[in-house]
Scaffold this motif. Structure first.
Motif, PDB file in Angstrom:
ATOM      1  N   PRO A  64      11.571  64.610 -19.667  1.00  0.00           N
ATOM      2  CA  PRO A  64      12.318  63.818 -20.491  1.00  0.00           C
ATOM      3  C   PRO A  64      12.721  64.463 -21.910  1.00  0.00           C
ATOM      4  O   PRO A  64      12.148  65.183 -22.130  1.00  0.00           O
ATOM      5  CB  PRO A  64      11.417  62.490 -20.713  1.00  0.00           C
ATOM      6  CG  PRO A  64      10.100  62.989 -20.494  1.00  0.00           C
ATOM      7  CD  PRO A  64      10.111  64.252 -19.500  1.00  0.00           C
ATOM      8  N   VAL A  65      13.842  63.898 -22.274  1.00  0.00           N
ATOM      9  CA  VAL A  65      14.451  64.346 -23.603  1.00  0.00           C
ATOM     10  C   VAL A  65      14.420  63.098 -24.493  1.00  0.00           C
ATOM     11  O   VAL A  65      14.881  61.799 -24.088  1.00  0.00           O
ATOM     12  CB  VAL A  65      15.858  64.985 -23.608  1.00  0.00           C
ATOM     13  CG1 VAL A  65      15.486  66.114 -22.584  1.00  0.00           C
ATOM     14  CG2 VAL A  65      16.736  64.403 -22.697  1.00  0.00           C
ATOM     15  N   GLN A  66      14.606  63.492 -25.684  1.00  0.00           N
ATOM     16  CA  GLN A  66      14.770  62.225 -26.798  1.00  0.00           C
ATOM     17  C   GLN A  66      16.333  62.340 -27.091  1.00  0.00           C
ATOM     18  O   GLN A  66      16.711  63.333 -27.354  1.00  0.00           O
ATOM     19  CB  GLN A  66      14.127  62.758 -28.049  1.00  0.00           C
ATOM     20  CG  GLN A  66      13.907  61.515 -29.132  1.00  0.00           C
ATOM     21  CD  GLN A  66      13.432  60.209 -28.601  1.00  0.00           C
ATOM     22  OE1 GLN A  66      12.707  60.207 -27.806  1.00  0.00           O
ATOM     23  NE2 GLN A  66      14.038  59.105 -29.100  1.00  0.00           N
ATOM     24  N   PHE A  67      17.228  61.405 -26.818  1.00  0.00           N
ATOM     25  CA  PHE A  67      18.539  61.156 -27.097  1.00  0.00           C
ATOM     26  C   PHE A  67      18.910  60.400 -28.377  1.00  0.00           C
ATOM     27  O   PHE A  67      18.255  59.331 -28.685  1.00  0.00           O
ATOM     28  CB  PHE A  67      19.012  60.518 -26.057  1.00  0.00           C
ATOM     29  CG  PHE A  67      20.530  60.375 -25.911  1.00  0.00           C
ATOM     30  CD1 PHE A  67      21.255  61.281 -25.883  1.00  0.00           C
ATOM     31  CD2 PHE A  67      21.162  59.188 -26.272  1.00  0.00           C
ATOM     32  CE1 PHE A  67      22.739  61.442 -25.693  1.00  0.00           C
ATOM     33  CE2 PHE A  67      22.558  59.151 -26.339  1.00  0.00           C
ATOM     34  CZ  PHE A  67      23.306  60.107 -25.873  1.00  0.00           C
ATOM     35  N   GLN A  68      19.910  61.000 -29.115  1.00  0.00           N
ATOM     36  CA  GLN A  68      20.057  60.325 -30.467  1.00  0.00           C
ATOM     37  C   GLN A  68      21.521  60.412 -30.412  1.00  0.00           C
ATOM     38  O   GLN A  68      22.233  61.504 -30.394  1.00  0.00           O
ATOM     39  CB  GLN A  68      19.743  60.935 -31.795  1.00  0.00           C
ATOM     40  CG  GLN A  68      18.118  60.571 -31.847  1.00  0.00           C
ATOM     41  CD  GLN A  68      17.495  61.298 -33.101  1.00  0.00           C
ATOM     42  OE1 GLN A  68      18.374  62.071 -33.916  1.00  0.00           O
ATOM     43  NE2 GLN A  68      16.425  60.833 -33.408  1.00  0.00           N
ATOM     44  N   ILE A  69      22.214  59.284 -30.768  1.00  0.00           N
ATOM     45  CA  ILE A  69      23.731  59.183 -30.540  1.00  0.00           C
ATOM     46  C   ILE A  69      24.117  58.534 -31.991  1.00  0.00           C
ATOM     47  O   ILE A  69      23.524  57.430 -32.458  1.00  0.00           O
ATOM     48  CB  ILE A  69      24.096  58.459 -29.719  1.00  0.00           C
ATOM     49  CG1 ILE A  69      26.043  58.490 -29.627  1.00  0.00           C
ATOM     50  CG2 ILE A  69      23.952  57.042 -29.377  1.00  0.00           C
ATOM     51  CD1 ILE A  69      26.433  58.203 -28.367  1.00  0.00           C
ATOM     52  N   THR A  70      24.907  59.219 -32.590  1.00  0.00           N
ATOM     53  CA  THR A  70      25.038  58.870 -34.253  1.00  0.00           C
ATOM     54  C   THR A  70      26.570  58.557 -34.457  1.00  0.00           C
ATOM     55  O   THR A  70      27.423  59.152 -34.010  1.00  0.00           O
ATOM     56  CB  THR A  70      24.745  59.602 -35.281  1.00  0.00           C
ATOM     57  OG1 THR A  70      23.274  59.804 -34.974  1.00  0.00           O
ATOM     58  CG2 THR A  70      24.934  59.295 -36.734  1.00  0.00           C
ATOM     59  N   SER A  71      26.905  57.131 -34.917  1.00  0.00           N
ATOM     60  CA  SER A  71      28.446  56.829 -35.058  1.00  0.00           C
ATOM     61  C   SER A  71      28.867  57.960 -36.374  1.00  0.00           C
ATOM     62  O   SER A  71      28.452  58.090 -37.491  1.00  0.00           O
ATOM     63  CB  SER A  71      28.463  55.515 -35.676  1.00  0.00           C
ATOM     64  OG  SER A  71      29.879  55.221 -36.137  1.00  0.00           O
ATOM     65  N   GLU A  72      30.019  58.249 -36.266  1.00  0.00           N
ATOM     66  CA  GLU A  72      30.833  59.366 -37.330  1.00  0.00           C
ATOM     67  C   GLU A  72      31.377  58.618 -38.311  1.00  0.00           C
ATOM     68  O   GLU A  72      31.645  58.879 -39.370  1.00  0.00           O
ATOM     69  CB  GLU A  72      31.795  60.369 -36.540  1.00  0.00           C
ATOM     70  CG  GLU A  72      31.065  61.494 -35.936  1.00  0.00           C
ATOM     71  CD  GLU A  72      32.105  62.235 -35.023  1.00  0.00           C
ATOM     72  OE1 GLU A  72      33.277  61.925 -35.265  1.00  0.00           O
ATOM     73  OE2 GLU A  72      31.637  63.005 -34.351  1.00  0.00           O
ATOM     74  N   GLN A  73      31.642  57.006 -38.094  1.00  0.00           N
ATOM     75  CA  GLN A  73      32.233  56.146 -39.071  1.00  0.00           C
ATOM     76  C   GLN A  73      31.308  55.457 -39.956  1.00  0.00           C
ATOM     77  O   GLN A  73      31.487  55.799 -41.458  1.00  0.00           O
ATOM     78  CB  GLN A  73      33.053  55.048 -38.365  1.00  0.00           C
ATOM     79  CG  GLN A  73      34.297  55.362 -37.655  1.00  0.00           C
ATOM     80  CD  GLN A  73      33.961  56.123 -36.282  1.00  0.00           C
ATOM     81  OE1 GLN A  73      33.026  56.005 -35.939  1.00  0.00           O
ATOM     82  NE2 GLN A  73      35.208  56.675 -35.884  1.00  0.00           N
TER      83      GLN A  73
END
Length: 117
Positions: A64-73
């Protein structure tokens, strides 16, 4: 008689040295096998409704991997653990541009960008 006794000791020493070398080789190959890094082979991000996305990751070793998604706004970050080949839903995602990354043991192994429409 003395020569026969010396041969026994020499054979014992050779066997002990052979076992010691075999144990060292075994340990070094085991260490090499554990040091193989996880590589993200593919990642799929699909919009699922107005405010959700589905993410699927495939890794080289099935970990498994740790996933992070970040808003550019506004800098909002969503984080979750992705299991190899399993679809994972992330909800309450606003429209806009995002950057994401995948980490294994606090090491970044993959980065990318995604646009939510």
């Amino acid at each position: 008689m003395q020569l026969l006794k010396n041969r026994k000791w020499i054979i014992r020493i050779i066997i002990i040295i052979t076992c010691f070398i075999a144990a060292m080789v075994y340990q070094s190959t085991r260490a090499l096998a554990q040091s193989v890094e996880t590589v993200v082979e593919t990642i799929k991000i699909q919009q699922a409704g107005n405010d959700a996305i589905q993410v699927q990751v495939r890794t080289s070793d099935g970990k498994p991997v740790q996933f992070q998604i970040t808003s550019e706004q506004n800098g909002t970050t969503y984080s979750t653990t992705l299991i190899h080949s399993k679809l994972t839903m992330i909800k309450n995602i606003q429209k806009g541009n995002y950057s994401y990354l995948c980490m294994v043991k606090d090491k970044i192994v993959y980065t990318g960008k995604y646009s939510m429409r």
